[in-house]
Scaffold this motif. Structure first.
Motif, mmCIF file in Angstrom:
data_model
loop_
_atom_site.group_PDB
_atom_site.id
_atom_site.type_symbol
_atom_site.label_atom_id
_atom_site.label_comp_id
_atom_site.label_asym_id
_atom_site.label_seq_id
_atom_site.Cartn_x
_atom_site.Cartn_y
_atom_site.Cartn_z
ATOM 1 N N LYS A 51 -7.651 -6.953 -5.489
ATOM 2 C CA LYS A 51 -8.499 -5.905 -6.069
ATOM 3 C C LYS A 51 -7.613 -4.952 -6.883
ATOM 4 C CE LYS A 51 -12.163 -6.245 -2.647
ATOM 5 N NZ LYS A 51 -13.125 -6.807 -3.591
ATOM 6 N N TYR B 255 -7.780 -5.332 0.534
ATOM 7 C CA TYR B 255 -7.798 -5.115 -0.916
ATOM 8 C C TYR B 255 -7.019 -6.179 -1.690
ATOM 9 C CZ TYR B 255 -9.879 -0.648 0.258
ATOM 10 O OH TYR B 255 -10.731 0.318 0.744
ATOM 11 N N ASP C 77 -8.070 -3.260 -9.528
ATOM 12 C CA ASP C 77 -8.680 -1.997 -9.960
ATOM 13 C C ASP C 77 -8.597 -0.936 -8.865
ATOM 14 O OD1 ASP C 77 -9.255 -3.135 -12.370
ATOM 15 O OD2 ASP C 77 -11.361 -3.528 -11.929
ATOM 16 N N VAL C 78 -8.708 -1.358 -7.623
ATOM 17 C CA VAL C 78 -8.611 -0.401 -6.506
ATOM 18 C C VAL C 78 -7.213 0.196 -6.450
ATOM 19 C CG1 VAL C 78 -8.707 -0.121 -4.000
ATOM 20 C CG2 VAL C 78 -10.401 -1.554 -5.159
ATOM 21 N N TYR C 79 -6.209 -0.654 -6.578
ATOM 22 C CA TYR C 79 -4.826 -0.154 -6.590
ATOM 23 C C TYR C 79 -4.592 0.737 -7.812
ATOM 24 C CZ TYR C 79 -3.702 -3.555 -2.930
ATOM 25 O OH TYR C 79 -3.656 -4.269 -1.753
ATOM 26 N N SER D 192 -6.583 2.622 -9.361
ATOM 27 C CA SER D 192 -7.226 3.932 -9.246
ATOM 28 C C SER D 192 -6.431 4.906 -8.383
ATOM 29 C CB SER D 192 -8.633 3.781 -8.661
ATOM 30 O OG SER D 192 -8.572 3.350 -7.311
ATOM 31 N N LYS D 193 -5.495 4.384 -7.570
ATOM 32 C CA LYS D 193 -4.771 5.229 -6.621
ATOM 33 C C LYS D 193 -3.279 5.409 -6.943
ATOM 34 C CE LYS D 193 -7.500 4.195 -2.413
ATOM 35 N NZ LYS D 193 -8.511 5.113 -2.800
#
Length: 506
Positions: free
Chosen positions: A148, A145, A150-152, A154-155
């Motif tokens: 990324k 990741y 946006d991935v982080y 989101s969590k």
């Protein structure tokens, strides 16, 4: 293992002492289901830190941090951790973030994992084995990741995200990009410590596992260790669920008794509405609400812990099935390879800097069976010496240096290196059992003669150009002296046979 490149190796024979095959190696770094290959510095070092010293970097930070309290520990120029937590935000994850500072010298994923593992053991009391397992997954997770954001987002909670940047979140697969550009996120499930401190489900999601399966051994061993950890997490959560359920039953009994007492107090207040009776009834009603809350919390705790137990157990069971299939596939592949002929050769690992690596390949189709971790072989030259390969290897970056090395033919790792430092552009030339190269001698460069065990036997009193060719003739060794003139050196003692102004190299 996937085919890395379609090139013809079949013509190469081990009887040829020098390998100089030049083939571009495509990028293996990537995300999603592509293989994550960490590019490490695997050449000689100027200074070699002990394993204990490397682990001390992580353990010192882990001993300093106070779990559950937002804090930052460590040296900002080298290694530091931000314990990013916020109990007021409950919908997302807390995290520890390990930053690699600009002056950090870690250049191998194994050592980075040692730092992370030692940190987890010191901060959260993980066993060394569990911490080592988590460190492997944490590094792969952050590489998958990398960038990324946006991935982080989101969590993780805002407390975490305010410490991450668009470009540097996660971990690069290339060690040269680590200093000053690494934000390694360690997701925290239980900030109070214990077996489930790190969120194992997050760091071993499908994308991470798929990337690990792309490796030639499919990372079976660390995946087995993660399954074992999750099964123990499931057991731990199941025990907590049972304890919470028992507590819920006890709280339910208390609630029944409290309600009964409240009904009696209410009835007495209705029949004899004195100030004391009314107050008593109100207090009992308040106790009922408080007991209802305790009962509900106990039930919710039991439910949550059971859900965790079920989730971890299901993940472990599914992964065990996948591991069994992958293990068989690896065994079948190994059996297939054993039936086919294989050879060794070198391919380009860094075309821009003309660096190579040794590989073992299938003669029939050129599929690479195994790659040396050493990616800094210089001058596209390797010589076979018994069961080993001699080469000039290394880089003058950070703690790196350049030396003459021997690589074994099994793991193709460095098993021995010269005491002397070589020129960055030194050639390596063989004649029988003698090997010639250019080494540093004070402020000069000189020609040195080595045997197959990397023991220096001679060095020339004549200073030469660091990049001098070395031509072996019947009369001696032809080299370019420091002043640019040709010199013929004696094979007996590497002294100059020619007079100083004999030939103008221009």
């Amino acid at each position: 293992m996937k085919k890395i490149i379609g090139f013809l190796f079949a013509a190469i024979l081990l009887s040829i002492s020098t390998f100089a095959l030049e083939v571009d190696e495509p990028e293996l770094r990537g995300t999603s289901t592509e293989q994550i290959e960490f590019i490490n510095y695997t050449g000689p070092h100027k200074v070699i830190d002990s394993i204990a010293a490397i682990k001390a970097i992580g353990s010192t930070m882990g001993e300093t941090i106070v779990p559950g309290q937002p804090s930052t520990v460590g040296n900002r120029q080298k290694y530091f951790v931000v314990h990013a937590i916020d109990p007021t935000e409950t919908s997302k994850l807390d995290a520890d973030i390990l930053f690699i500072g600009e002056k950090a010298t870690v250049d191998h994923i194994i050592n980075l994992r040692r730092i992370i593992s030692a940190y987890l053991s010191a901060a959260y009391k993980y066993s060394e084995k569990d911490a080592d397992t988590l460190a492997v997954f944490i590094t792969v997770y952050n590489a998958v990741y990398r960038g990324k954001y946006d991935v982080y987002s989101s969590k993780y909670k805002n407390a975490v995200m305010k410490n991450l940047s668009q470009n540097n979140c996660g971990l690069s697969t290339t060690y040269k990009e680590w200093p000053g550009h690494s934000e390694i996120v360690i997701p925290l499930f239980d900030v109070n410590g214990g077996l489930s401190t790190v969120d194992t489900s997050v760091i071993s999601d499908t994308t991470v596992i798929d990337s690990m399966k792309e490796d030639e051994d499919k990372n079976v061993d660390p995946r087995k260790d993660m399954v074992d950890l999750k099964e123990r997490e499931a057991e731990d959560a199941s025990e907590k669920a049972q304890e919470a359920q028992k507590k819920a039953v006890e709280e339910e009994k208390k609630l029944t008794e409290t309600k009964k007492e409240a009904e009696e107090a209410k009835k007495e207040a209705e029949e004899n509405p004195t100030e004391e009776n009314i107050k008593k009834a109100e207090e009992k009603e308040k106790e009922v609400k408080e007991q209802e809350k305790k009962t509900e919390e106990a039930k919710e705790e039991a439910k949550e812990q059971q859900e965790i137990a079920d989730k971890k157990q299901n993940e472990a069971q599914e992964e065990r099935k996948e591991i069994a299939k992958d293990q068989k596939e690896v065994q079948d592949k190994q059996a297939e390879i054993a039936k086919m002929g294989s050879e060794y050769g070198i391919i380009l690992s860094d075309e821009a800097n003309m660096l190579s690596r040794l590989v073992k390949f299938n003669v029939a189709d050129g599929e690479i069976i195994k790659k040396s971790p050493v990616t800094e072989i210089r001058n596209r030259t390797v010589y076979k010496t018994g069961n080993q390969y001699m080469a000039v290897a290394g880089e003058n970056t950070g703690n790196g240096t350049i030396k003459l090395v021997l690589l074994d033919d099994n793991n193709m790792e460095i098993v021995s290196e010269s005491n002397e430092t070589l020129a960055e552009d030194s050639v390596l030339v063989q004649e029988g059992d003698a090997y010639y190269c250019v080494i540093q001698d004070g402020n000069n460069w000189v020609v040195a003669k080595y045997n197959s065990s990397l023991v220096m036997q001679l060095k020339s009193p004549v200073a030469v150009k660091s990049s001098t060719p070395i031509t072996i003739t019947e009369s001696g060794l032809v080299v370019t002296a420091k002043n640019g003139q040709l010199r013929l050196l004696s094979k007996a003692d590497l002294t100059s046979i020619t007079k100083e102004a004999a030939v103008d190299a221009k």
